[in-house]
Design an enzyme around this catalytic site. Structure first.
Site, PDB file in Angstrom:
ATOM      1  N   LYS A  36      23.990 -29.343 -28.292  1.00  0.00           N
ATOM      2  CA  LYS A  36      23.894 -28.078 -27.558  1.00  0.00           C
ATOM      3  C   LYS A  36      23.070 -28.262 -26.272  1.00  0.00           C
ATOM      4  CE  LYS A  36      26.317 -26.575 -30.903  1.00  0.00           C
ATOM      5  NZ  LYS A  36      26.045 -25.663 -31.993  1.00  0.00           N
TER       6      LYS A  36
HETATM    7  C1  LIG Z   1      26.504 -25.216 -33.316  1.00  0.00           C
HETATM    8  C2  LIG Z   1      26.988 -23.871 -33.603  1.00  0.00           C
HETATM    9  C3  LIG Z   1      26.459 -23.093 -34.658  1.00  0.00           C
HETATM   10  C4  LIG Z   1      25.529 -23.633 -35.698  1.00  0.00           C
HETATM   11  O1  LIG Z   1      24.361 -24.166 -35.237  1.00  0.00           O
HETATM   12  P1  LIG Z   1      23.557 -25.247 -36.113  1.00  0.00           P
HETATM   13  O2  LIG Z   1      22.268 -25.363 -35.372  1.00  0.00           O
HETATM   14  O3  LIG Z   1      24.361 -26.497 -36.116  1.00  0.00           O
HETATM   15  O4  LIG Z   1      23.382 -24.687 -37.475  1.00  0.00           O
HETATM   16  C5  LIG Z   1      26.907 -21.793 -34.791  1.00  0.00           C
HETATM   17  N1  LIG Z   1      27.829 -21.270 -33.965  1.00  0.00           N
HETATM   18  C6  LIG Z   1      28.378 -21.987 -32.969  1.00  0.00           C
HETATM   19  C7  LIG Z   1      29.382 -21.333 -32.079  1.00  0.00           C
HETATM   20  C8  LIG Z   1      27.985 -23.311 -32.759  1.00  0.00           C
HETATM   21  O5  LIG Z   1      28.549 -24.022 -31.769  1.00  0.00           O
END
Ligand SMILES: *Cc1c(COP(=O)(O)O)cnc(C)c1O
Length: 372
Positions: A176
């Site tokens: 991210k």
């Molecule tokens: C990455 C992601 C999540 C989950 O996040 P984590 O930190 O991996 O639990 C939820 N929603 C979307 C759209 C994502 O891209």
């Protein structure tokens, strides 16, 4: 392999983490509060509550708005599983919503909005802003909360984060915008939601370890069950250090996307999810194109060492949702059609112009062999 996403860790990040490792508090110490404050300031929110993952942030959001057994929550089907799973954690039912075929964002005119629903979750797919004005209007009309899963977009107050959503959640997974290893955040303007979220991440207990120490008491009360969704202090230190670099990274992501766009102009590679508004710029978590023969190109580019990916298989087509909630084909035709054509190309701030050119020319070359 050129990965589709990658974290950036520099010496400042490492020093920040080591500092905490040598301090008295590895968790529930001062760094978590400091990260929360810095994050709240960045996005322009009253409260920020750090948790152990983006998924934990979504689960906590569902608890904060009091989603209950049998409640129905609108979720766009083109998203990561966690956006829908958090509803199931509370015993609720995700109501899958189709997407706009150009932006791949939730379609606020879809028929599911006329059903009896208890909340809306929207997703800032790829880093575009979801249609927040229309969604907020819908939520107001129906008198239900609006939650935004902002895992793809950490939008600064000066980059058009509007305060219309009741809760926004973030993820700090390494792929991210910024990372804490695993980690997440929930922001809200609502004091009650914030208080419920803080309790939920700490077993449902009313006072955390630091508050008990301040009040010189060992007593605490638990009225509702919660979880251990706490973030550690060394993760928070990494988050603080990463957040300082975010503006520069977003600028670089936008540059790379422009480079791809010009390389694909007048070719069969059609960029999608490209909504870039003056008051809500595209933050380019993902660069997504629509192409023919996607499955073949996916395999060939992977063999070429190019880390392409697909975001996402529509969640309503997952076996679990089909068998537990009776979802299936033709429920969300735009998402289903686009999901067969979309491909995510490598995009992260460390990508060089040369690598971007390489990805584009490889894709165009592989594509030119289509049907031959
Ligand atoms: C990455 C992601 C999540 C989950 O996040 P984590 O930190 O991996 O639990 C939820 N929603 C979307 C759209 C994502 O891209």
């Amino acid at each position: 392999m050129i990965p589709y996403g990658r974290q950036h860790i520099d010496d400042d990040d490492i020093a920040a983490v080591v500092d905490v490792l040598q301090s008295d508090y590895l968790t529930t110490g001062p760094k978590v509060a400091e990260f929360e404050q810095a994050f709240a300031e960045y996005v322009g929110a009253k409260h920020a509550i750090a948790v152990s993952s983006g998924t934990a942030a979504l689960h906590t959001a569902m608890y904060a708005i009091d989603i209950d057994s049998g409640d129905r929550v609108i979720v766009p089907t083109l998203t990561f599983l966690a956006t829908a799973n958090c509803v199931v954690y509370m015993g609720g039912q995700p109501m899958f919503c189709d997407v706009n075929p150009h932006t791949l964002l939730i379609d606020p005119d879809a028929a599911v909005f006329s059903l009896n629903i208890n909340a809306i979750i929207a997703v800032d797919y790829a880093g575009q802003r979801c249609p927040i004005g229309q969604l907020a209007m819908r939520a107001r009309e129906l008198n239900i909360p609006l939650v935004i899963d902002s895992a793809h977009s950490i939008r600064s107050a000066k980059n058009g984060r509007s305060k219309i959503a009741d809760i926004e959640t973030y993820s700090f997974h390494p792929l991210k915008h910024i990372t804490t290893g695993e980690g997440g955040m929930l922001v809200t303007e609502n004091d009650d939601y914030a208080e419920r979220a803080r309790r939920f991440r700490n077993h449902g207990i009313n006072l955390d370890h630091r508050q008990r120490q301040k009040q010189v008491t060992w007593r605490y009360a638990m009225n509702e069950v919660g979880y251990n969704y706490r973030m550690t202090d060394f993760q928070a230190a990494l988050g603080i250090s990463q957040l300082r670099k975010l503006d520069g990274w977003i600028a670089r992501r936008r540059e790379i996307a422009q480079q791809y766009n010009s390389l694909f102009a007048n070719t069969p590679v059609k960029p999608v999810a490209q909504q870039d508004l003056p008051d809500a710029p595209h933050l380019y978590h993902l660069y997504v194109v629509s192409i023919p023969e996607r499955d073949r190109l996916f395999r060939e580019l992977r063999v070429d060492g190019i880390g392409v990916n697909v975001h996402y298989l529509p969640v309503h087509l997952q076996p679990f949702y089909q068998s537990e909630f009776g979802t299936g084909s033709d429920m969300c035709p735009n998402a289903e059609r686009m999901a067969k054509r979309i491909l995510t190309l490598p995009l992260h701030p460390g990508l060089t112009d040369k690598q971007v050119e390489l990805v584009a020319s490889r894709l165009l070359w592989r594509l030119s062999k289509c049907g031959k």
